[in-house]
Structure formats: structure tokens, C-alpha cells
Design a protein around this motif. Structure first.
Motif, PDB file in Angstrom:
ATOM      1  N   TYR A 136      28.072  28.701  34.384  1.00 45.15           N
ATOM      2  CA  TYR A 136      27.720  28.261  33.036  1.00 45.15           C
ATOM      3  C   TYR A 136      28.654  28.911  32.031  1.00 45.15           C
ATOM      4  CZ  TYR A 136      25.220  32.689  32.453  1.00 45.15           C
ATOM      5  OH  TYR A 136      24.908  34.018  32.358  1.00 45.15           O
ATOM      6  N   LYS A 137      28.533  28.502  30.791  1.00 45.53           N
ATOM      7  CA  LYS A 137      29.465  28.943  29.744  1.00 45.53           C
ATOM      8  C   LYS A 137      30.908  28.710  30.208  1.00 45.53           C
ATOM      9  CE  LYS A 137      26.504  32.554  27.808  1.00 45.53           C
ATOM     10  NZ  LYS A 137      26.364  33.992  27.573  1.00 45.53           N
ATOM     11  N   LEU A 138      31.136  27.562  30.823  1.00 47.13           N
ATOM     12  CA  LEU A 138      32.486  27.230  31.298  1.00 47.13           C
ATOM     13  C   LEU A 138      33.432  27.108  30.117  1.00 47.13           C
ATOM     14  CD1 LEU A 138      31.162  24.868  33.927  1.00 47.13           C
ATOM     15  CD2 LEU A 138      33.101  26.325  34.435  1.00 47.13           C
ATOM     16  N   ASP A 139      34.527  27.802  30.198  1.00 48.09           N
ATOM     17  CA  ASP A 139      35.557  27.777  29.157  1.00 48.09           C
ATOM     18  C   ASP A 139      36.842  27.286  29.822  1.00 48.09           C
ATOM     19  OD1 ASP A 139      37.706  28.451  27.440  1.00 48.09           O
ATOM     20  OD2 ASP A 139      36.560  30.103  26.554  1.00 48.09           O
ATOM     21  N   TRP A 140      37.123  25.993  29.662  1.00 44.31           N
ATOM     22  CA  TRP A 140      38.260  25.384  30.363  1.00 44.31           C
ATOM     23  C   TRP A 140      39.598  25.843  29.789  1.00 44.31           C
ATOM     24  CZ3 TRP A 140      37.066  23.941  34.893  1.00 44.31           C
ATOM     25  CH2 TRP A 140      35.806  23.413  35.153  1.00 44.31           C
ATOM     26  N   LYS A 141      39.637  26.115  28.490  1.00 45.76           N
ATOM     27  CA  LYS A 141      40.894  26.577  27.902  1.00 45.76           C
ATOM     28  C   LYS A 141      41.286  27.939  28.455  1.00 45.76           C
ATOM     29  CE  LYS A 141      42.960  28.249  23.633  1.00 45.76           C
ATOM     30  NZ  LYS A 141      43.090  29.652  24.066  1.00 45.76           N
ATOM     31  N   ASN A 142      40.333  28.860  28.478  1.00 48.58           N
ATOM     32  CA  ASN A 142      40.611  30.229  28.910  1.00 48.58           C
ATOM     33  C   ASN A 142      40.316  30.474  30.383  1.00 48.58           C
ATOM     34  OD1 ASN A 142      41.476  31.327  26.307  1.00 48.58           O
ATOM     35  ND2 ASN A 142      39.394  30.784  25.690  1.00 48.58           N
ATOM     36  N   ARG A 143      39.840  29.431  31.064  1.00 47.90           N
ATOM     37  CA  ARG A 143      39.675  29.416  32.529  1.00 47.90           C
ATOM     38  C   ARG A 143      38.683  30.453  33.042  1.00 47.90           C
ATOM     39  NH1 ARG A 143      41.065  24.704  33.146  1.00 47.90           N
ATOM     40  NH2 ARG A 143      40.862  25.036  35.364  1.00 47.90           N
ATOM     41  N   PHE A 144      37.484  30.512  32.432  1.00 44.17           N
ATOM     42  CA  PHE A 144      36.463  31.416  32.969  1.00 44.17           C
ATOM     43  C   PHE A 144      35.091  30.789  32.881  1.00 44.17           C
ATOM     44  CE2 PHE A 144      36.232  32.771  28.514  1.00 44.17           C
ATOM     45  CZ  PHE A 144      34.863  32.928  28.324  1.00 44.17           C
ATOM     46  N   ALA A 145      34.159  31.378  33.622  1.00 45.18           N
ATOM     47  CA  ALA A 145      32.760  30.955  33.610  1.00 45.18           C
ATOM     48  C   ALA A 145      31.875  32.156  33.900  1.00 45.18           C
ATOM     49  CB  ALA A 145      32.519  29.868  34.656  1.00 45.18           C
ATOM     50  N   SER A 146      30.628  32.034  33.497  1.00 47.68           N
ATOM     51  CA  SER A 146      29.616  33.019  33.846  1.00 47.68           C
ATOM     52  C   SER A 146      28.882  32.535  35.090  1.00 47.68           C
ATOM     53  CB  SER A 146      28.625  33.202  32.696  1.00 47.68           C
ATOM     54  OG  SER A 146      29.268  33.791  31.587  1.00 47.68           O
ATOM     55  N   LEU A 147      28.379  33.475  35.852  1.00 47.60           N
ATOM     56  CA  LEU A 147      27.708  33.187  37.108  1.00 47.60           C
ATOM     57  C   LEU A 147      26.250  33.628  37.022  1.00 47.60           C
ATOM     58  CD1 LEU A 147      28.046  32.565  40.273  1.00 47.60           C
ATOM     59  CD2 LEU A 147      28.236  35.033  40.481  1.00 47.60           C
ATOM     60  N   ALA A 148      25.366  32.801  37.561  1.00 50.79           N
ATOM     61  CA  ALA A 148      23.952  33.161  37.685  1.00 50.79           C
ATOM     62  C   ALA A 148      23.470  32.696  39.049  1.00 50.79           C
ATOM     63  CB  ALA A 148      23.134  32.499  36.581  1.00 50.79           C
ATOM     64  N   ILE A 149      22.592  33.474  39.650  1.00 53.17           N
ATOM     65  CA  ILE A 149      22.066  33.131  40.968  1.00 53.17           C
ATOM     66  C   ILE A 149      20.624  33.604  41.066  1.00 53.17           C
ATOM     67  CG2 ILE A 149      22.989  35.253  41.993  1.00 53.17           C
ATOM     68  CD1 ILE A 149      23.311  33.657  44.638  1.00 53.17           C
ATOM     69  N   VAL A 150      19.825  32.845  41.794  1.00 51.51           N
ATOM     70  CA  VAL A 150      18.477  33.266  42.153  1.00 51.51           C
ATOM     71  C   VAL A 150      18.195  32.798  43.575  1.00 51.51           C
ATOM     72  CG1 VAL A 150      17.344  31.216  41.144  1.00 51.51           C
ATOM     73  CG2 VAL A 150      16.022  33.300  41.522  1.00 51.51           C
ATOM     74  N   ILE A 151      17.714  33.710  44.383  1.00 51.74           N
ATOM     75  CA  ILE A 151      17.157  33.346  45.684  1.00 51.74           C
ATOM     76  C   ILE A 151      15.657  33.242  45.417  1.00 51.74           C
ATOM     77  CG2 ILE A 151      16.812  34.034  48.094  1.00 51.74           C
ATOM     78  CD1 ILE A 151      19.735  33.294  47.371  1.00 51.74           C
ATOM     79  N   GLY A 152      15.150  32.042  45.460  1.00 50.87           N
ATOM     80  CA  GLY A 152      13.791  31.768  45.023  1.00 50.87           C
ATOM     81  C   GLY A 152      12.725  31.848  46.098  1.00 50.87           C
TER      82      GLY A 152
END
Length: 188
Positions: free
Chosen positions: A82-98
């Protein structure tokens, strides 16, 4: 959307059967205690169904996958860019094992390694970042094993169980990922 296959899991699209599993964990304090304050209050069935509908219809801003068991495709958890930033080429990661029966068995690590491969080799991102709460030592250890490095801390940002805790900022860069040796990660 393409599926991403690992040794024991597949990162796949959301399916109707996943909603039942999501409803089971979304109000379980044993699962949500280490997640964001979005889970501070109980979630109604309507809220969970609305979120689920957004995912199934592909209307979310994030790039999200269900973590499924490779043989049965059955829901284990979720992982998001999420928070994908295509110009600066980064993203935030989130995970849940439910599902509690899958906790502590390396499914989260495998999912993270698969999403790293996807992010760096397919999306050509240069950076993945995340925040982990200081008290969540199991997650922090998992992230370190997956090559994330601590960059800094938001001091005393989180209030939990009568105490303030740091929120730790971690990241991995593409060149760090490329210089790591991962085993047991396959893609098709």
C-alpha cells in the motif's frame, strides 16, 4: 492477476470463501493486538463485508493478496503493498496471518519473501517499508530474517496496555534484496 507460488503457500486473489475466515479473526484480540488502531474497536459484519467487497472488486488502492495454503488454496491471511509511490518506486508492506493454527510456522516469512520478489523483480520497486510495534518481537524477528533493517523509531508513539511503546520503522532496498540468498521461494 497472476498468482505467486511458494513452497507451502500461494499469494492469490480474494475469493468468496475468504470472507468467513476474515470475519473470524477481525475481532480476535489474539490476532489484532499487533495490528494498527483500525482494530481498536470491534468490526461489524457490514464493515468486514464492505472491505471484502472492495478487495474482490479490485477497487482498493493497495495491491493485495490472500495468503493461501498451496494445496487447498484455503485462506491463511493477507499481505498488502500500500501507499504505492510509482515515481519514487516504493511501497509500504502490511501482513496478517489470520488463523492461529498457522502462527509461528514460517508462513508469514514465506509470504514476505514472495511479495519482495514480486515487488522488486516484477514491479521494479526500489524500496519496501513497514512499521512494527516495539512489543511485537515475533514480527520484528521475522522482518529481520527477511532482510528488513531498522531505520529509526517513532518514540512512544503507541499506547498499549497502560504503557507507551516505540513504533519501529524498517525497510529493505532492492540492492539489499538482490544481495540476499533466499531459499524455498519459487514463483510460477
Amino acid at each position: 492477476m497472476s498468482r505467486i507460488y511458494g513452497e507451502r503457500i500461494v499469494l492469490r486473489e480474494y475469493q468468496d470463501a475468504d470472507l468467513l475466515y476474515m470475519k473470524k479473526w477481525v475481532n480476535d484480540p489474539n490476532i489484532t493486538a499487533n495490528l494498527s488502531d483500525n482494530f481498536l474497536y470491534p468490526h461489524s459484519s457490514y464493515e468486514t463485508e464492505t472491505f471484502f467487497k472492495t478487495m474482490v472488486e479490485g477497487k482498493a488502492l493497495s495491491k493485495s493478496f490472500v495468503v493461501g495454503a498451496i494445496e487447498s488454496q484455503e485462506y491463511i491471511g493477507q499481505i498488502d503493498l500500500y501507499k504505492l509511490d510509482w515515481k519514487n518506486r516504493f511501497a509500504s508492506l502490511a501482513i496478517v496471518i489470520g488463523r492461529k493454527e498457522y502462527l509461528g510456522q514460517g508462513y508469514g516469512s514465506e509470504a514476505i519473501r514472495l511479495i519482495q520478489k514480486f515487488a522488486f523483480e516484477e514491479l521494479n520497486l526500489n524500496r519496501l517499508e513497514l512499521e512494527v510495534y516495539e512489543y511485537n518481537q515475533a514480527a520484528r524477528k521475522c522482518y529481520l530474517q527477511c532482510g528488513f533493517l531498522e531505520e529509526g523509531r517513532y518514540r512512544k508513539k503507541i499506547y498499549k496496555s497502560g504503557k507507551y511503546w516505540d513504533s519501529i520503522v524498517m525497510s529493505i532496498l532492492k540492492d539489499e534484496y538482490e544481495n540476499r540468498s533466499y531459499t524455498n521461494v519459487l514463483s510460477q
